[in-house]
Structure formats: C-alpha cells, structure tokens
Enzyme design. Structure first.
Site, PDB file in Angstrom:
ATOM      1  N   CYS A  38       0.836  -1.185   0.000  1.00  0.00           N
ATOM      2  CA  CYS A  38       0.000   0.000   0.000  1.00  0.00           C
ATOM      3  C   CYS A  38       0.877   1.243   0.000  1.00  0.00           C
ATOM      4  CB  CYS A  38      -0.866  -0.029   1.255  1.00  0.00           C
ATOM      5  SG  CYS A  38      -1.591   1.543   1.642  1.00  0.00           S
ATOM      6  N   ASN A  51       0.541  -7.570  -1.782  1.00  0.00           N
ATOM      7  CA  ASN A  51       0.181  -8.900  -2.261  1.00  0.00           C
ATOM      8  C   ASN A  51       1.006  -9.956  -1.542  1.00  0.00           C
ATOM      9  OD1 ASN A  51      -1.498  -8.688  -4.915  1.00  0.00           O
ATOM     10  ND2 ASN A  51       0.023  -7.055  -5.066  1.00  0.00           N
TER      11      ASN A  51
END
Lengths: 307, 307
Positions: B241, B250
C-alpha cells in the site's frame, strides 16, 4: 471448517523471544514485559529458563526475574528447565510449572545439547519426579516435531513415540509440538495434531509455531481445525534463528491475537495492550521484527486505502 | 480438512506488484519478468493495465510490453482495463483476456475512480460487449470484497449483488474476490467463498489476497477448504500500500508456491525459478519486500538450525 469458541494463549517472548537476542534486557525490563502481558490478560507466560548461563547468557537472570515478579492470581508463570539443577533454581525462585523440552530429531538434540534423545529422557525422569515431589507441575515440549534442518521431515511415529515417553515415563499431561525452525505446513499440522489428539486424548496439546516460511498463521488455522486450542507465540515475533539473519522466528503474539479477534475467537486478551507491549519490546531490542501489527496495524484503520 | 489436488496460479506482479512502485522498470525488465514467469510454468500472467497513464504512470508502457512479449503456448496473458479506450489499446497490443475491476465499497470506488459503483458498471457493460465483439475474453474482479479501510467489513450481500451484475449484465464467468487492503480473515474467507460458490456455481472463482496483516496464507488455506482452486499472487510480495510504508501488499508468489509444494498440492510451477525471479525483482525495485522465501529460503535448507 471447525473453529473453537476460545483459545488458551501462552506468551513465550520473555524466554524463547529473548534467548538469542544480542541486546540484553535488564531485569526490570523483563519484569515489565511479563507483568504487562499478565495485565493484558495472557493466562500463561513462559518467563525464562533455568539452564546453564554459559550456554544461554540471556537467561542468566531468570532467578531474579522470577523472584521479583509481581504475580497476578490465575496467571501461570512457567519456565524451561533441562536438569535437576534447573528445577532447583526454578523452585527456589517460586516457579510452580516447569517445562522439559526434547527434540524429535537425534541430530538436533546432539547439535543443541550434545546428548542423545534417550540420555535426555533418562535425565528428564529424575527432573519430573523431583519437581513433583516439591510441589511443581511438569509440562513437556517436543522440538523439531514437524521438520528438522538436519534430518528433514520428522516421521509422525517418532513424534508419537517421544510423546509416549513423556506421558508414560514422565507422567506429563501437557505437551507442546514445536515447529522449531518453521518447517511445518498446514496439511502436516492438521494431520499430525489430529493423530496426536486421537492417540493421546488425555493430553493438553499446545502448538508452538515459527513463522520462518510465513506459514505460522496458516498452521494455526489447521491446528484449530484439528481441535488444538492452546498456542504459544512471542511478542513482536522475537526469537528468530541466530544463524539466519532477517529470518522470522516465533509467530508474533499480536498477529495471532489479531487474527483470532477478527475471526471472533475469544482469547481474553487485550489486543491493543499487546501491540503497545510489542512496540516497546521492539524498541528495546533495537531492530525490526516480523510483526504485521507493528507494520500495518490492526484491521479497522484507514492507513491502507490504496487501490 | 479438504485440499485440492492442484491449483491454478496467476502471477500479478507485473501489474499489481509494479503499479505503485517508485522505481520504474524498463520495458525489457518487465518483459523478462513476464517471460521468466511463463518459463517457470505460470499458466496465467497479468502483464499490465491499460488505464490512464497520468493516473498510473508505471503502467504507461503496457502497450509496448504486450506487443514485444514472446508468448508461450498455453499461457494466458491478461491485462486490466477500465474503459473502452483501454480495451482498444489492449486489443491492439494482442491481449485476448481483459479484466474489469469494481469495488464492493462505494467509498473505495469514489476515492479511487471518483465514480459510483453503478456508473462504473454501466461503463463496464460497453467494455465487455466491445471486447467480446473483437474476440477477447472478459474476466472480473471485486475489490475490497472482504473489508474496506473506509467502510469496514463489507456485507456478503453487497459482494454477491455485484457478482450478480458481473454475471448477468456483463456475462462474466470468471471472477476474483480481492482483499485489496489485507482485511480478510480465514473464517470470513471460508464463509464468503463457500457462499459465492454455492450462489454462482458456474463462475470460476479466484482469490486475490494481500498479506498486510500476515493472514494471506491462512486465507488461502481457508479458500482451498471452501473449494477455491485459483489464486493470484505477486513475485517478491510487491504491491504494498502506497500510504503505509513498510506494510506488506500482495502475498508473495514464492511463499504461496512453497506452501503448496510442502503440502503436496500441484501448481505445475518451478519454485526455484520463481524464487530466483523474485530475488532479481527485489534487486530491481531496490528495497526489502515481504517474502519469507527471500529471507529464509525454502524448507530443506540447513540455514536455520538453532534451538
């Protein structure tokens, strides 16, 4: 899938978390850590080990820590021991539950303690008897219970055989399966835990999982589905392997407790207090550790609102 | 517990992994990454996105990447699009599968694309029709399908309603549930995936999980138990992020593939090649990422033989 309503949590940071740290915490810091965990609601805390201080200098002050600790009623303060001398020290410091750890791998036992599993068990019989005669309870742990860096996968029969010795020869009714170097996977944890529960239904089983390969929370999910409700973890994820810098060690207590909270599984522990404790501990040891909570915070914050 | 014999893996690193990176990879590097994944045996690769280059500059060269890519037979090279213009670019670059992503959260859709979910769906109908008229397949993804940093937990009914629009209005038969900011937990993944499979048995379901709170592998375990066999992940764990530095994004492809290998679940992918690719990618972006494999290596090494 089957989820328990609640789990029983054991904080092992003060022992397994700190034993290989370069930074030495003061007795006051250790006590503050243990008292903080108890105040957050942790029901079992492994406060240190009574072993040869030359071999594990970080645990040399466990006597003083245990003696000065302000104990909360209902909290179990347990300690690791390896011989009669250790049991004596633990008893003198007011410890009423000692834990004996045995490796499921001969090579691992040899490398760590320079003794065979058989020799260790012999000594442990004396320890267990002596502890009980003096009013202490005894629990056991089987390290490298899933895999061993020297021997690879450990057959379930060998783990069951050692569990049998713990139960029959040592009279232990509380046993931990330890994934000492983070080699367990969810399928294996589910199968092994199910097997052990079926074979030894009278035993209170713990799982002690490391996050070395990122699988610890997945392994806890598998363990819960197999019916295990007792889990060890270490604040801030301390307890990395000393021979693999940067590798993760124990799964972080705050990550376990966060997952359980999100899943609606009761631990009786205040997550925010544990995150604050973990943050302080990380500052004390002075390096980054494997803790998702310390990096990203719990679900619910708006910190991570990207695509 | 129920484990699939094999899973179908999609590498999203070239798109979701790179779209927020500060370092810009060259077209050659991107191609080498995609070709490397295909050579390692990855059956589906999300190679980039055809969106506004001002909004996502890292994906501005997706046209060139897709055009110059040496394609292996049997491998699906898919790309993300958001409007007709994107579909046109994708088709011109030889892409035959386009993915349309919609947020389950109005606030998230508004924050990211400044449109309502209804407005987006309207535009997507045109996109899907246009893509199909020109011989491309269409798949869909529902972002913030578990939780949203603005709205908290997302009700399963809202996700099911958007899935219904994808299926009925857009004719999509392949849908991904995306845990965009790492808020899903194993119980929720199991329940939600089971619900979706029951409600839309004709849909090929993917799970796209982030490891922000360390739960991604645990969520995959839950997903597999619910019957999902399709998983996205990103090499080296890229795709964090942008608003939470240090937070994981991920789940790392190599960590997923390692867990599956250890569990005896077939992916058809060469783990060692993927670890080597991940290591190279981490060097290219020039910062540490959340990858247990890059820190500790797969099970079987003797790197971590401590107590």
């Amino acid at each position: 899938m089957n989820w328990p309503e609640k789990i029983i949590f054991c904080e092992v940071g003060p022992r397994d978390g700190l034993q290989n740290e370069k930074t030495t915490l003061s007795v006051e810091q250790k006590i503050s850590l243990i008292e903080g965990a108890a105040e957050a609601g942790v029901p079992i805390i492994e406060i240190g080990s009574f072993v040869n201080p030359k071999a594990v200098p970080q645990m040399a002050d466990s006597d003083e820590v245990a003696k000065r600790l302000r104990r909360l009623p209902g909290v179990e303060y347990r300690a690791l021991v390896a011989n009669i001398k250790g049991v004596e020290r633990a008893l003198a410091a007011g410890i009423t539950k000692v834990k004996l750890t045995l490796s499921a791998s001969e090579s691992h036992a040899k490398a760590n303690l320079n003794k065979s599993v058989g020799e260790l068990l012999k000594g442990f019989e004396e320890c267990a008897a002596f502890a009980r005669e003096n009013g202490a309870e005894v629990s056991g742990a089987i390290s490298t219970a899933f895999g061993c860096p020297f021997e690879g996968k450990i057959p379930v029969e060998r783990v069951a055989s050692i569990a049998g010795r713990f139960v029959e020869d040592l009279g232990v009714t509380e046993l931990s399966l330890s994934d000492t170097t983070g080699m367990a996977n969810p399928r294996q944890v589910y199968d092994r835990a199910s097997h052990m529960i079926e074979k030894f239904p009278q035993v209170k089983w713990f799982l002690h999982l490391h996050n070395t390969r990122g699988m610890a929370l997945a392994n806890i999910v598998a363990g819960m589905n197999a019916g295990v409700i007792r889990y060890d973890a270490s604040l801030a994820g301390l307890g990395g392997c000393p021979f693999a810098p940067g590798a993760s060690g124990n799964v972080a207590s705050e990550d376990v407790l966060h997952m359980l909270r999100e899943m609606g599984i009761e631990s009786g522990i205040d997550l925010d207090k544990m995150i604050a404790l973990a943050r302080r501990l990380q500052q004390w040891v002075g390096h980054d550790t494997d803790s998702a909570m310390l990096r990203a915070g719990p679900c619910g914050g708006t910190a991570c609102a990207g695509k």
